[in-house]
Write a protein that holds these residues in place. Structure first.
Motif, PDB file in Angstrom:
ATOM      1  N   LEU A  53      -7.388  -7.758 -71.929  1.00 23.26           N
ATOM      2  CA  LEU A  53      -8.000  -6.505 -72.361  1.00 23.26           C
ATOM      3  C   LEU A  53      -9.354  -6.754 -73.022  1.00 23.26           C
ATOM      4  CD1 LEU A  53      -7.479  -3.385 -72.748  1.00 23.26           C
ATOM      5  CD2 LEU A  53      -6.562  -3.973 -74.996  1.00 23.26           C
ATOM      6  N   PHE A  54      -9.513  -7.966 -73.597  1.00 23.55           N
ATOM      7  CA  PHE A  54     -10.742  -8.306 -74.326  1.00 23.55           C
ATOM      8  C   PHE A  54     -11.677  -9.175 -73.491  1.00 23.55           C
ATOM      9  CE2 PHE A  54      -7.130  -7.955 -77.265  1.00 23.55           C
ATOM     10  CZ  PHE A  54      -7.546  -6.860 -78.026  1.00 23.55           C
ATOM     11  N   GLU A  55     -11.483  -9.194 -72.192  1.00 29.62           N
ATOM     12  CA  GLU A  55     -12.295 -10.058 -71.335  1.00 29.62           C
ATOM     13  C   GLU A  55     -13.757  -9.618 -71.290  1.00 29.62           C
ATOM     14  OE1 GLU A  55     -11.923 -12.167 -66.939  1.00 29.62           O
ATOM     15  OE2 GLU A  55     -10.918 -10.248 -67.304  1.00 29.62           O
ATOM     16  N   ASP A  56     -13.995  -8.318 -71.363  1.00 28.86           N
ATOM     17  CA  ASP A  56     -15.361  -7.779 -71.319  1.00 28.86           C
ATOM     18  C   ASP A  56     -15.968  -7.813 -72.713  1.00 28.86           C
ATOM     19  OD1 ASP A  56     -17.705  -6.325 -71.065  1.00 28.86           O
ATOM     20  OD2 ASP A  56     -16.827  -4.838 -69.709  1.00 28.86           O
ATOM     21  N   THR A  57     -16.859  -8.750 -72.951  1.00 24.86           N
ATOM     22  CA  THR A  57     -17.444  -8.914 -74.287  1.00 24.86           C
ATOM     23  C   THR A  57     -18.514  -7.873 -74.598  1.00 24.86           C
ATOM     24  OG1 THR A  57     -19.055 -10.516 -73.419  1.00 24.86           O
ATOM     25  CG2 THR A  57     -16.987 -11.392 -74.309  1.00 24.86           C
ATOM     26  N   GLU A  58     -18.888  -7.064 -73.610  1.00 25.66           N
ATOM     27  CA  GLU A  58     -19.843  -5.987 -73.846  1.00 25.66           C
ATOM     28  C   GLU A  58     -19.150  -4.740 -74.385  1.00 25.66           C
ATOM     29  OE1 GLU A  58     -23.143  -6.201 -73.574  1.00 25.66           O
ATOM     30  OE2 GLU A  58     -22.910  -8.329 -73.056  1.00 25.66           O
ATOM     31  N   ARG A  59     -17.872  -4.591 -74.064  1.00 23.43           N
ATOM     32  CA  ARG A  59     -17.156  -3.369 -74.461  1.00 23.43           C
ATOM     33  C   ARG A  59     -16.061  -3.614 -75.483  1.00 23.43           C
ATOM     34  NH1 ARG A  59     -14.659  -0.214 -70.212  1.00 23.43           N
ATOM     35  NH2 ARG A  59     -14.213  -2.109 -69.019  1.00 23.43           N
ATOM     36  N   THR A  60     -15.822  -4.877 -75.797  1.00 27.67           N
ATOM     37  CA  THR A  60     -14.867  -5.223 -76.855  1.00 27.67           C
ATOM     38  C   THR A  60     -15.490  -6.287 -77.751  1.00 27.67           C
ATOM     39  OG1 THR A  60     -13.809  -6.925 -75.477  1.00 27.67           O
ATOM     40  CG2 THR A  60     -12.849  -4.695 -75.441  1.00 27.67           C
ATOM     41  N   ARG A  61     -14.978  -6.406 -78.978  1.00 24.87           N
ATOM     42  CA  ARG A  61     -15.517  -7.370 -79.938  1.00 24.87           C
ATOM     43  C   ARG A  61     -14.370  -8.042 -80.691  1.00 24.87           C
ATOM     44  NH1 ARG A  61     -19.439  -6.200 -77.505  1.00 24.87           N
ATOM     45  NH2 ARG A  61     -21.517  -5.602 -78.237  1.00 24.87           N
ATOM     46  N   LEU A  62     -14.455  -9.341 -80.828  1.00 25.12           N
ATOM     47  CA  LEU A  62     -13.503 -10.106 -81.627  1.00 25.12           C
ATOM     48  C   LEU A  62     -14.245 -11.200 -82.383  1.00 25.12           C
ATOM     49  CD1 LEU A  62     -10.598 -10.648 -79.038  1.00 25.12           C
ATOM     50  CD2 LEU A  62     -10.483  -9.194 -81.078  1.00 25.12           C
ATOM     51  N   LYS A  63     -13.862 -11.432 -83.631  1.00 25.02           N
ATOM     52  CA  LYS A  63     -14.441 -12.530 -84.413  1.00 25.02           C
ATOM     53  C   LYS A  63     -13.364 -13.358 -85.110  1.00 25.02           C
ATOM     54  CE  LYS A  63     -18.713 -11.853 -83.387  1.00 25.02           C
ATOM     55  NZ  LYS A  63     -19.378 -12.833 -82.485  1.00 25.02           N
TER      56      LYS A  63
END
Length: 258
Positions: A75-85
């Protein structure tokens, strides 16, 4: 409720919404050919929502299969539409491939302790996106450090940021994470474990917290700790040290240790 002895307030509305989404993922995602979650077109999740969504999903790990857990991370593969730190995947059955999706976010903090399905290819994924990584907890997932020769042979001569290094993978460093502040690894054993540990710590010039609980280390290895000039916290729980007096002499050289 008066006198109930515990908090009776309901979860905040945002948390209730996130819990509902994790139980009904089709609201925000479609399913790929292999079952992986794909964020629906037009949706953009900010950092706070992404990290809380991941935590909400992991709270229900007991009801998810290994395949479902790995598919969810896509679900978080698209780094343009999701953010994780800040990502905690502790005690899970994640694979190298699903973890690689998360690592594309150039994480600041990562916990992969008790993740038995990970292999040494996780090291390549970490090094590819590890320039901003400041906190790494490997815990007892030390199997990722096995058979490093296979990784060395396929490792590029340049770092992830394209800059050449003056040291070599598997010799002078293992994790190419120059901004590491806190590092934890447990139960690293074996006759060559001290050399491997020295290679791991070599590039961590900014390290201020180190946890080596249950690891097998030698006095010769202890000397390399003096190169960590910023070290303020050192945990050696259940570490057998043959010459304790000499060990204290080495530790006393760590001037910032509290």
């Amino acid at each position: 409720m008066s006198g109930c002895g515990f908090t009776c307030d309901p979860d905040p509305l945002q948390q209730q919404c996130l819990d509902y989404i994790t139980n009904n993922l089709n609201i925000v995602c479609t399913t790929g050919w292999s079952g992986e979650c794909q964020l629906r077109e037009g949706l953009y999740f900010p950092l706070e929502i992404c990290e809380q969504l991941l935590r909400s999903y992991r709270k229900k790990d007991s009801v998810h299969t290994e395949t479902e857990e790995n598919n969810f991370l896509y679900l978080f593969e698209d780094t343009e539409r999701t953010r994780l730190k800040h990502v905690n995947l502790r005690d899970s059955d994640i694979t190298d491939d699903s973890l690689a999706c998360v690592l594309r976010h150039n994480l600041i903090e990562l916990d992969i302790s008790k993740c038995p399905s990970l292999t040494n290819y996780t090291i390549k994924a970490i090094n590819k996106s590890g320039q901003k990584l400041q906190v790494l907890n490997i815990g007892d997932s030390v199997q990722i450090l096995e058979d490093l020769d296979n990784i060395v042979k396929s490792y590029p001569t340049q770092r992830g940021d394209g800059k050449r290094t003056d040291y070599s993978f598997g010799d002078d460093f293992v994790f190419d994470c120059p901004n590491m502040r806190k590092f934890s690894i447990h139960s690293l054993q074996g006759p060559e474990s001290h050399d491997l540990m020295a290679s791991i710590l070599n590039p961590f010039k900014k390290l201020y917290a180190l946890d080596l609980s249950h690891c097998q280390i030698t006095i010769a290895f202890m000397d390399c700790l003096t190169n960590l000039s910023n070290l303020a916290s050192l945990v050696l729980y259940d570490v057998e040290i043959q010459d304790i007096e000499l060990a204290f002499m080495v530790i006393s050289k760590l001037k910032r240790l509290r």
